[in-house]
Design a protein around this motif. Structure first.
Motif, mmCIF file in Angstrom:
data_model
loop_
_atom_site.group_PDB
_atom_site.id
_atom_site.type_symbol
_atom_site.label_atom_id
_atom_site.label_comp_id
_atom_site.label_asym_id
_atom_site.label_seq_id
_atom_site.Cartn_x
_atom_site.Cartn_y
_atom_site.Cartn_z
ATOM 1 N N UNK A 84 0.855 -1.198 0.000
ATOM 2 C CA UNK A 84 0.000 0.000 0.000
ATOM 3 C C UNK A 84 0.880 1.234 0.000
ATOM 4 N N UNK A 85 0.218 2.416 0.121
ATOM 5 C CA UNK A 85 0.983 3.665 -0.018
ATOM 6 C C UNK A 85 1.934 3.876 1.156
ATOM 7 N N UNK A 86 1.718 3.187 2.280
ATOM 8 C CA UNK A 86 2.610 3.324 3.431
ATOM 9 C C UNK A 86 3.768 2.341 3.380
ATOM 10 N N UNK A 90 0.740 -6.092 1.357
ATOM 11 C CA UNK A 90 -0.637 -6.566 1.345
ATOM 12 C C UNK A 90 -0.743 -7.975 0.783
ATOM 13 N N UNK A 91 0.193 -8.304 -0.144
ATOM 14 C CA UNK A 91 0.073 -9.616 -0.797
ATOM 15 C C UNK A 91 1.440 -10.039 -1.323
ATOM 16 N N UNK A 92 1.686 -11.382 -1.214
ATOM 17 C CA UNK A 92 2.882 -11.984 -1.790
ATOM 18 C C UNK A 92 2.485 -13.344 -2.350
ATOM 19 N N UNK A 93 2.947 -13.620 -3.605
ATOM 20 C CA UNK A 93 2.537 -14.869 -4.257
ATOM 21 C C UNK A 93 2.973 -16.084 -3.463
ATOM 22 N N UNK A 134 -6.619 5.241 -4.051
ATOM 23 C CA UNK A 134 -5.414 4.852 -3.329
ATOM 24 C C UNK A 134 -4.411 4.244 -4.332
ATOM 25 N N UNK A 135 -3.141 4.533 -4.075
ATOM 26 C CA UNK A 135 -2.094 4.053 -4.969
ATOM 27 C C UNK A 135 -1.347 2.912 -4.296
ATOM 28 N N UNK A 136 -1.111 1.870 -5.094
ATOM 29 C CA UNK A 136 -0.422 0.694 -4.618
ATOM 30 C C UNK A 136 0.886 0.524 -5.412
ATOM 31 N N UNK A 137 1.880 0.055 -4.724
ATOM 32 C CA UNK A 137 3.142 -0.273 -5.377
ATOM 33 C C UNK A 137 3.182 -1.772 -5.616
#
Length: 468
Positions: A84-86, A90-93, A134-137
């Motif tokens: 997330x932006x912080x 949030x997720x890993x394969x 919201x922006x996600x990396x």
């Protein structure tokens, strides 16, 4: 290195350079296309995964992980991480870490919004994804197994084609160079077979419209000039030998006869007079031959200066009068011709020899030993001399030959001479930028016309200039 080898190498080098450029271009373009296409597909997989995670409430990371693993459209070794932006993951394969992801990498992604690089066998892309304000990396990686295999196959194919082409180009270049040089080889062979014994042979011109045909034609023209020069030289040597041998043979015969037995004084005196005449004739012939050789040299005119044509005419008349008092030379100089129109840029000695020879011929062959020399102005920049005699004249078929060395017209065979005078006159006249022509009516009148460029008024630097 012969020309054929050099042409082959040049042809080979050009084609190889072109082939190398084409092959390298194909490989580079294909490699870039593979890279761009694979990153596009990897990005789409990562975006779809992110959408499922953030936009579908029923999907949690564990379910998304099972969906991703069982998706037949997943790329080989596909691996996706979402922040997330912080910077919170949030997720890993997979739970295992395929490659290090640190704050510096995430900072680069947020700064550039798109980062692409390679880590060992993986192609990695990092980018920003916008969803619900919201922006996600997202960092995604996978192995482009099929694209890499296709690129390796293309590389091997290009190398094989390149090597085969190099061999083929070498053979074709050698054949091509041989075909190009075949006309030159033929010309070399033809030229090699031409000697001084067969100068009449000529080089095969082939296609006379191309450069080699023009070269052969030019060489044939040169051969024609060489053949003419050789023929003239042989004729000159034969005639000169004959002219020199005749008086020597006569003098030797007279001396031998005189020595056979005792003679009276008058006989010896007559013999000496005859030998003296022969020596004078031989001396005159050798002098003319020397002058003729001088006119053939690189610098025939050695003492060039501004002279007056009327002065040379009077000197020629006086010189002939000392040797032949019976000659009557009448010089006609109109009062209308100014002094400036009589000045020539000439070698005084050579010009005097030419005029003496021409006037002497006119008097010798004239029935009354009389010659008229008429001076006239043809143009403001030219002076003309007409040398007129009333001798037997020259037949029409002889006019073009009388200026050839040792040639004598039939009508003049009874009069002593070497046949060098007129050829010498023509060369001297041409050396001075002039021209000579003849008009003859047999047994009436023969006119030799000489035309010379005059010297213009002296310019400010005090030197005279020749006006054409």
């Amino acid at each position: 290195m012969n020309i054929r080898t050099r042409l082959t190498l040049i042809f080979f080098s050009i084609v190889i350079i072109v082939l190398t450029a084409i092959s390298a271009s194909i490989y580079v373009v294909s490699s870039n296309f593979r890279k761009e296409d694979f990153f596009r597909r990897l990005r789409n997989r990562a975006v779809n995964t992110a959408k499922l995670l953030v936009e579908v409430e029923e999907v949690n990371p564990d379910l998304l992980r099972r969906i991703e693993q069982n998706n037949p459209a997943s790329l080989p070794n596909q691996y996706i991480v979402i922040y997330d932006h912080d910077g919170t993951e949030l997720y890993r394969s997979e739970n295992t870490e395929r490659f290090p992801i640190d704050d510096r990498l995430l900072s680069r992604i947020r700064a550039k919004e798109n980062v692409e690089f390679k880590y060992e066998e993986l192609d990695v892309i990092g980018f920003l994804f916008q969803s619900k304000d919201e922006r996600y990396a997202i960092v995604a990686a996978a192995s482009d197994v099929y694209g890499g295999d296709a690129l390796h196959y293309l590389r091997n194919t290009l190398i094989i084609v390149f090597l085969i082409s190099a061999v083929f180009v070498s053979l074709m270049g050698w054949v091509f160079a041989g075909r190009v040089l075949r006309p030159i080889s033929r010309i070399v062979s033809d030229v090699d077979n031409i000697t001084e014994m067969n100068l009449s042979r000529r080089v095969n011109q082939g296609n006379s419209s191309d450069e080699l045909g023009k070269l052969a034609a030019t060489f044939n023209r040169m051969l024609h000039r060489i053949q003419s020069a050789f023929s003239s030289q042989k004729t000159f040597i034969a005639n000169a030998s004959h002219e020199i041998k005749t008086p020597i043979t006569v003098m030797s015969g007279e001396i031998e006869v005189a020595l056979l037995q005792d003679r009276d004084k008058d006989y010896y005196v007559n013999t000496l007079h005859s030998v003296l005449r022969g020596l004078k004739s031989l001396n005159s012939l050798s002098t003319q031959l020397l002058v003729l050789a001088q006119t053939d040299s690189d610098k025939p005119m050695r003492n060039v200066g501004v002279i007056r044509i009327d002065d040379i005419l009077w000197e020629a008349k006086d010189e002939l009068a000392k040797v032949h008092p019976e000659y009557m030379v009448e010089i006609q100089l109109p009062m209308s011709i100014g002094d400036d129109s009589l000045s020539l840029q000439a070698d005084e000695q050579l010009l005097r020899i030419a005029l003496v020879n021409l006037i002497d011929n006119g008097c010798k062959y004239s029935d009354d030993n009389r010659v008229e020399v008429k001076v006239r102005a043809n143009q403001p920049t030219r002076i003309v001399l007409d040398i007129v005699n009333n001798g037997p004249g020259i037949a029409d078929d002889m006019v073009d030959k009388i200026f050839d060395p040792f040639f004598r017209a039939h009508a003049t065979k009874t009069i002593k001479g070497s046949g060098i005078g007129l050829s010498l006159v023509k060369r001297i006249v041409h050396m001075h930028g002039g021209s000579i022509s003849v008009k003859s009516v047999p047994y009436q009148q023969t006119v030799f016309t000489l035309e010379f460029p005059i010297v213009t008024a002296k310019p400010s630097n005090g030197t005279a200039s020749l006006t054409e």
